[in-house]
Motif scaffolding. Structure first.
Motif, mmCIF file in Angstrom:
data_model
loop_
_atom_site.group_PDB
_atom_site.id
_atom_site.type_symbol
_atom_site.label_atom_id
_atom_site.label_comp_id
_atom_site.label_asym_id
_atom_site.label_seq_id
_atom_site.Cartn_x
_atom_site.Cartn_y
_atom_site.Cartn_z
ATOM 1 N N CYS A 179 0.813 -1.218 0.000
ATOM 2 C CA CYS A 179 0.000 0.000 0.000
ATOM 3 C C CYS A 179 0.851 1.275 0.000
ATOM 4 O O CYS A 179 0.294 2.381 -0.121
ATOM 5 C CB CYS A 179 -0.902 0.037 1.232
ATOM 6 N N ASP A 180 2.163 1.147 0.183
ATOM 7 C CA ASP A 180 3.006 2.329 0.417
ATOM 8 C C ASP A 180 2.876 3.385 -0.671
ATOM 9 O O ASP A 180 2.908 4.582 -0.393
ATOM 10 C CB ASP A 180 4.470 1.919 0.560
ATOM 11 N N HIS A 181 2.779 2.940 -1.930
ATOM 12 C CA HIS A 181 2.690 3.870 -3.048
ATOM 13 C C HIS A 181 1.379 3.648 -3.803
ATOM 14 O O HIS A 181 1.358 3.565 -5.030
ATOM 15 C CB HIS A 181 3.887 3.695 -3.988
ATOM 16 N N CYS A 182 0.296 3.581 -3.062
ATOM 17 C CA CYS A 182 -1.011 3.252 -3.629
ATOM 18 C C CYS A 182 -1.429 4.260 -4.697
ATOM 19 O O CYS A 182 -1.545 5.456 -4.433
ATOM 20 C CB CYS A 182 -2.044 3.214 -2.508
ATOM 21 N N GLU A 240 5.753 -2.499 -9.502
ATOM 22 C CA GLU A 240 5.161 -1.266 -8.981
ATOM 23 C C GLU A 240 5.378 -0.117 -9.956
ATOM 24 O O GLU A 240 6.387 -0.062 -10.660
ATOM 25 C CB GLU A 240 5.799 -0.933 -7.635
ATOM 26 N N SER A 241 4.435 0.812 -9.980
ATOM 27 C CA SER A 241 4.558 1.997 -10.830
ATOM 28 C C SER A 241 4.296 3.244 -10.012
ATOM 29 O O SER A 241 3.730 3.185 -8.916
ATOM 30 C CB SER A 241 3.595 1.927 -12.019
ATOM 31 N N GLY A 242 4.725 4.388 -10.551
ATOM 32 C CA GLY A 242 4.493 5.660 -9.884
ATOM 33 C C GLY A 242 5.735 6.195 -9.207
ATOM 34 O O GLY A 242 6.827 5.616 -9.278
ATOM 35 N N TYR A 243 5.568 7.324 -8.537
ATOM 36 C CA TYR A 243 6.685 7.977 -7.858
ATOM 37 C C TYR A 243 7.253 7.064 -6.772
ATOM 38 O O TYR A 243 6.516 6.509 -5.964
ATOM 39 C CB TYR A 243 6.220 9.285 -7.235
ATOM 40 N N GLY A 244 8.571 6.909 -6.760
ATOM 41 C CA GLY A 244 9.226 6.092 -5.755
ATOM 42 C C GLY A 244 9.043 4.600 -5.947
ATOM 43 O O GLY A 244 9.257 3.826 -5.007
ATOM 44 N N HIS A 245 8.666 4.166 -7.159
ATOM 45 C CA HIS A 245 8.413 2.753 -7.400
ATOM 46 C C HIS A 245 9.638 1.906 -7.062
ATOM 47 O O HIS A 245 10.768 2.294 -7.307
ATOM 48 C CB HIS A 245 8.010 2.529 -8.862
ATOM 49 N N ARG A 246 9.372 0.740 -6.492
ATOM 50 C CA ARG A 246 10.425 -0.198 -6.128
ATOM 51 C C ARG A 246 10.606 -1.229 -7.239
ATOM 52 O O ARG A 246 9.619 -1.706 -7.809
ATOM 53 C CB ARG A 246 10.055 -0.871 -4.795
ATOM 54 N N GLY A 268 6.186 -2.167 -14.599
ATOM 55 C CA GLY A 268 6.081 -0.935 -13.828
ATOM 56 C C GLY A 268 7.156 0.076 -14.184
ATOM 57 O O GLY A 268 7.883 -0.056 -15.163
ATOM 58 N N GLY A 269 7.266 1.098 -13.363
ATOM 59 C CA GLY A 269 8.185 2.208 -13.626
ATOM 60 C C GLY A 269 7.495 3.507 -13.268
ATOM 61 O O GLY A 269 6.613 3.550 -12.413
#
Length: 242
Positions: free
Chosen positions: A27-30, A181-187, A214-215
């Motif tokens: 959920c960190d970068h939801c 994961e995608s979005g700002y700060g994606h891992r 992702g990215g």
């Protein structure tokens, strides 16, 4: 909600509830939280309340108006088994899904304990699929809860995949989705983590779907794994033999 969805494994989304709270590292970068909070305080906007939990009774019968059969992701902007959603409201959502039997409904949750607890009380018609998110090895116990649900199709979403998920017990599971994961700060997502899931599915007869790498945005890394896309879906044969 959307009459058409960009999510590769569904056709549409339906949000009789919006808003949620974070429960685990996935959920960190939801994406839903980020999207909804952009509109907090905008008068009369659907997300005027940001990502605060909100029930939308006026949306309960929306799928009944969609006459063409489709796959529908339930609560892409929430979690139907959030602790603050009344049992009665969850039953109302299920009543619509049972009535709209020409659609397939994909219900995905991280609240697997509540899913298992309420599961025997809910009408799991063949067109209602049950799924849990498992982003790290620590949360594999969610799959044990999922196995307790009498749904015709049970699926696991390993997205955002944040670590290896080796030697999963996939007994009673029909479908597995992987994704970075995608979005700002994606891992980053290690390709070997995804290969392991693909091979486990192949060895156990579970349909495997790789959604994305992702990215910065969901499409940044594409979808190819070892030179091809993986778009498997549950089939009648899988359901009979599981």
């Amino acid at each position: 909600m959307s009459d058409k969805s960009a999510i590769e494994w569904t056709d549409s989304t339906w949000n009789p509830v919006t808003g949620c709270t974070q429960v685990s590292p996935g959920c960190d970068h939801c994406y839903a939280l980020t999207f909804a909070e952009r509109f907090r305080g905008v008068p009369n906007h659907p997300y005027e309340q940001g990502f605060d939990l909100k029930l939308h009774p006026n949306r309960l019968e929306l799928p009944l108006k969609w006459k063409k059969p489709r796959m529908i992701f339930v609560n892409s902007m929430s979690d139907l088994f959030h602790k603050d959603i009344p049992d009665e409201y969850i039953h109302s959502v299920f009543q619509t899904m049972v009535k709209a039997d020409w659609h397939i409904f994909q219900v995905l949750t991280k609240r697997s304990a509540r899913l298992a607890r309420l599961g025997p009380q809910l009408p799991w018609a063949p067109n209602i699929w049950a799924g849990v998110s498992v982003e790290q090895d620590f949360y594999r116990w969610r799959i044990d809860h999922l196995r307790q649900v009498p749904a015709t199709v049970r699926f696991v979403s390993a997205e955002p995949l944040l670590g290896p998920l080796d030697n999963l017990n996939l007994e009673g599971i029909h479908w597995l989705i992987s994704g970075g994961e995608s979005g700002y700060g994606h891992r980053p997502c290690d390709p070997d983590w995804v290969r392991s899931l693909r091979d486990q599915c192949s060895n156990t007869g579970v349909a495997f779907f790789h959604k994305q790498w992702g990215g910065r945005n969901p499409k940044s890394g594409g979808r190819l794994l070892d030179g091809r896309t993986w778009d498997e879906m549950p089939t009648p044969r899988m359901l009979v033999t599981s």
